[in-house]
Motif scaffolding. Structure first.
Motif, PDB file in Angstrom:
ATOM      1  N   CYS A  99      24.402  59.940 -31.205  1.00 45.46           N
ATOM      2  CA  CYS A  99      24.547  61.400 -31.698  1.00 45.46           C
ATOM      3  C   CYS A  99      23.563  62.124 -31.079  1.00 45.46           C
ATOM      4  CB  CYS A  99      24.449  61.445 -33.273  1.00 45.46           C
ATOM      5  SG  CYS A  99      24.310  63.029 -34.008  1.00 45.46           S
ATOM      6  N   SER A 100      24.086  63.288 -30.480  1.00 43.83           N
ATOM      7  CA  SER A 100      23.277  64.352 -29.470  1.00 43.83           C
ATOM      8  C   SER A 100      22.862  65.291 -30.457  1.00 43.83           C
ATOM      9  CB  SER A 100      24.081  64.568 -28.476  1.00 43.83           C
ATOM     10  OG  SER A 100      25.132  65.472 -28.778  1.00 43.83           O
ATOM     11  N   CYS A 101      23.365  65.646 -31.689  1.00 41.32           N
ATOM     12  CA  CYS A 101      23.004  66.802 -32.361  1.00 41.32           C
ATOM     13  C   CYS A 101      21.672  66.847 -32.867  1.00 41.32           C
ATOM     14  CB  CYS A 101      24.130  66.925 -33.520  1.00 41.32           C
ATOM     15  SG  CYS A 101      25.843  66.789 -33.168  1.00 41.32           S
ATOM     16  N   GLY A 114      28.866  64.929 -39.157  1.00 41.97           N
ATOM     17  CA  GLY A 114      29.431  63.826 -38.402  1.00 41.97           C
ATOM     18  C   GLY A 114      30.132  64.373 -37.110  1.00 41.97           C
ATOM     19  N   TRP A 115      29.619  65.257 -36.629  1.00 39.48           N
ATOM     20  CA  TRP A 115      30.486  65.877 -35.201  1.00 39.48           C
ATOM     21  C   TRP A 115      30.516  64.798 -34.021  1.00 39.48           C
ATOM     22  CZ3 TRP A 115      26.868  70.729 -35.484  1.00 39.48           C
ATOM     23  CH2 TRP A 115      27.337  71.484 -36.526  1.00 39.48           C
ATOM     24  N   CYS A 116      29.578  63.841 -33.985  1.00 40.60           N
ATOM     25  CA  CYS A 116      29.577  62.916 -33.069  1.00 40.60           C
ATOM     26  C   CYS A 116      30.234  61.537 -33.316  1.00 40.60           C
ATOM     27  CB  CYS A 116      28.148  62.710 -32.427  1.00 40.60           C
ATOM     28  SG  CYS A 116      27.385  63.935 -31.654  1.00 40.60           S
ATOM     29  N   ARG A 121      29.073  64.580 -28.516  1.00 41.27           N
ATOM     30  CA  ARG A 121      29.092  66.025 -28.097  1.00 41.27           C
ATOM     31  C   ARG A 121      28.825  66.599 -26.847  1.00 41.27           C
ATOM     32  NH1 ARG A 121      28.520  70.104 -32.904  1.00 41.27           N
ATOM     33  NH2 ARG A 121      30.488  71.423 -31.859  1.00 41.27           N
ATOM     34  N   GLU A 122      27.398  66.266 -26.770  1.00 46.75           N
ATOM     35  CA  GLU A 122      26.548  66.490 -25.408  1.00 46.75           C
ATOM     36  C   GLU A 122      25.950  65.283 -24.685  1.00 46.75           C
ATOM     37  OE1 GLU A 122      24.710  70.833 -26.212  1.00 46.75           O
ATOM     38  OE2 GLU A 122      24.600  69.454 -27.998  1.00 46.75           O
ATOM     39  N   PRO A 123      26.853  64.771 -24.072  1.00 41.71           N
ATOM     40  CA  PRO A 123      26.159  63.330 -23.362  1.00 41.71           C
ATOM     41  C   PRO A 123      24.978  63.406 -22.618  1.00 41.71           C
ATOM     42  CG  PRO A 123      28.656  63.505 -22.813  1.00 41.71           C
ATOM     43  CD  PRO A 123      28.184  65.220 -23.569  1.00 41.71           C
ATOM     44  N   TRP A 129      20.699  57.284 -33.073  1.00 43.96           N
ATOM     45  CA  TRP A 129      22.034  56.469 -33.741  1.00 43.96           C
ATOM     46  C   TRP A 129      22.216  56.651 -35.114  1.00 43.96           C
ATOM     47  CZ3 TRP A 129      25.689  53.228 -31.251  1.00 43.96           C
ATOM     48  CH2 TRP A 129      25.169  53.163 -29.701  1.00 43.96           C
ATOM     49  N   ARG A 130      23.423  56.939 -35.512  1.00 44.12           N
ATOM     50  CA  ARG A 130      23.603  57.357 -36.764  1.00 44.12           C
ATOM     51  C   ARG A 130      24.595  56.240 -37.619  1.00 44.12           C
ATOM     52  NH1 ARG A 130      22.438  62.016 -38.804  1.00 44.12           N
ATOM     53  NH2 ARG A 130      21.406  63.790 -37.526  1.00 44.12           N
ATOM     54  N   LEU A 131      24.164  56.058 -38.992  1.00 43.48           N
ATOM     55  CA  LEU A 131      25.402  55.297 -39.724  1.00 43.48           C
ATOM     56  C   LEU A 131      26.545  55.830 -40.105  1.00 43.48           C
ATOM     57  CD1 LEU A 131      25.827  52.614 -41.463  1.00 43.48           C
ATOM     58  CD2 LEU A 131      24.628  53.633 -43.288  1.00 43.48           C
TER      59      LEU A 131
END
Length: 301
Positions: A99-101, A114-116, A121-123, A129-131
């Protein structure tokens, strides 16, 4: 010895305070009354928060209060490979994602939206890292030994971070891996961590790990109804025996164990022997305990 295995796992971000003592004491008494083991783990996975010497101070404080642990101390630093294996497994199960958020981007939402989940979203930016809290067992239900049945939907709590953007491991994953590796059967800790338990039980289930029993303790508050904490500059525990003895007695009062007033000035070994024999979780009242720490050695309400 029974198969009971408990632990105390402080973060060495500063010395222990009275609230820490209550949590450590309860976990110690619970283990010793069951004839089990009590382990010490230093959760030092966040070096910027851990000043030099803090862990050694914590160890000295526990020893001053007679809270002696079994076996060697487990230090989280150096256990990165264990956490990496767990994250790799979660990724393979599609339960963890990069996750880049930033918090600034989703500050208008109560939890991370949970956008990623379906792709970063922004590589070009660093990732955490999220669950995937919306997958797996839902809701999470367990029986807390003090607060009774608990029911949470982890998705309502959001996709918790497992590994930070700076490469440091997050609490939720590390605590689950370490509890399993140490064979912890019982977790005794403050009620401020009650809503962390759904994520941890989700992780335990996903990784096919044992699920400990949980006893969450009422919070210790100051006279301004602030939780005693290092952030709130709670006074550190003393090391001098003359100050330790009455404070240990006071911690037993905070746990509603009704220790004999005659033992208030007794050596810590005598106080603890009696406290182990008398330990009864059923006495603990779930209401928050409000205490006055400065200039008042007797007031508790």
């Amino acid at each position: 010895m029974t198969d009971y295995r408990g632990r105390f796992a402080p973060t060495p971000s500063g010395p222990l305070h009275f609230g820490s003592l209550v949590a450590a004491l309860a976990s110690f008494l619970d283990a010793r009354r069951a004839g089990g083991e009590w382990l010490l783990r230093i959760e030092d996975i966040d070096p910027p928060r851990c000043p030099p010497g803090a862990a050694e101070t914590i160890i000295a404080q526990l020893e001053a209060f007679g809270l002696h642990w079994d076996g060697p101390v487990l230090w989280q630093q150096g256990r990165e490979a264990h956490y990496a294996l767990a994250l790799e497994r979660l990724e393979g199960l599609e339960l963890a994602y990069p996750c880049s958020c930033s918090r600034r981007q989703w500050r208008q939402y109560p939890v991370y939206p949970g956008w990623c989940r379906s792709g970063v979203r922004e590589p070009d930016k660093p990732v955490a890292w999220r669950l995937r809290s919306d997958l797996g067992r839902r809701p999470v239900i367990w029986q807390d030994r003090l607060f009774g049945e608990q029911c949470f939907d982890p998705a309502a709590l959001g996709d918790v971070v497992l590994k930070r953007k700076d490469g440091l491991w997050a609490y939720q994953l590390a605590v689950v891996v370490d509890d399993a590796d140490q064979g912890i059967t019982d977790v005794v800790r403050g009620a401020d961590l009650l809503d962390n338990t759904p994520w941890q039980r989700q992780l335990q289930q996903a990784l096919d790990l044992p699920e400990p029993r949980y006893l969450h303790l009422p919070l210790i508050m100051d006279v301004n109804d602030q939780k005693l904490s290092k952030q709130n500059l709670a006074a550190p525990l003393p090391l001098a025996d003359a100050r330790v003895r009455p404070l240990l007695h006071r911690a037993l009062l905070a746990l509603d164990q009704a220790p004999s007033p005659a033992l208030a000035a007794a050596p810590v070994s005598e106080q603890l022997d009696q406290a182990i024999a008398d330990w009864d979780v059923g006495r603990i009242q779930p209401e928050r305990k409000r205490i006055a720490m400065e200039g008042d050695t007797d007031s508790m309400r």
